[in-house]
Design a protein around this motif. Structure first.
Motif: not given
Length: 140
Positions: A1-8, A50-54, A59-63, A88-94
């Motif tokens: 949900i934090t991605g949805a808060h990146k609307l600014g 940019i990395v944070t936003l992406i 993140w929905f791809m992890v579940p 999972r490993t890619i997201y954990v590392l990033v």
């Protein structure tokens, strides 16, 4: 949900991806004084934005990867690709890199430590045992 808060606007191209830079400039959030040198590394803070936003928007791809992993015998190209890449490993590392950076630069309490601790839940106990055996094999 934090991605949805990146609307600014500061998170997006029309805001020049300045969100991370602006947060680092806020005196109530930053961990250290005297970080005016950040003005010289704006391209780095833009990349971090940019990395944070992406990361957060996708993140929905992890579940989804966890579901694909649990049903790996079922057919499907997306399932197969997800299991081969081990998202999972890619997201954990990033994510760990992002949260280490947050911990080093911002006062956000235990947020970074708790988030990184939660990443451990993405892996099954058997995977940790197998990793331990692989790492300790060379010592025997």
């Amino acid at each position: 949900i934090t991605g949805a808060h990146k609307l600014g606007a500061d998170w997006w191209p029309w805001g020049d991806f300045h969100a991370v830079y602006y947060v680092l400039m806020l005196t109530n959030w930053r961990r250290y004084e005297g970080i005016a040198w950040l003005a010289m590394v704006v391209p780095f803070t833009q990349l971090a934005t940019i990395v944070t936003l992406i990361f957060e928007i996708t993140w929905f791809m992890v579940p989804l990867a966890l579901v694909y992993r649990a049903s790996r015998t079922r057919p499907g190209q997306l399932r197969s690709l997800s299991n081969r890449l081990d998202l999972r490993t890619i997201y954990v590392l990033v994510g760990s890199g992002m949260h280490l950076s947050i911990w080093l630069t911002l006062n956000v309490g235990s947020f970074s430590a708790v988030t990184v601790a939660l990443y451990t839940c993405l892996f099954h106990h058997d995977e940790y045992v197998a990793l331990w055996k692989r790492l300790s094999w060379g010592r025997r």
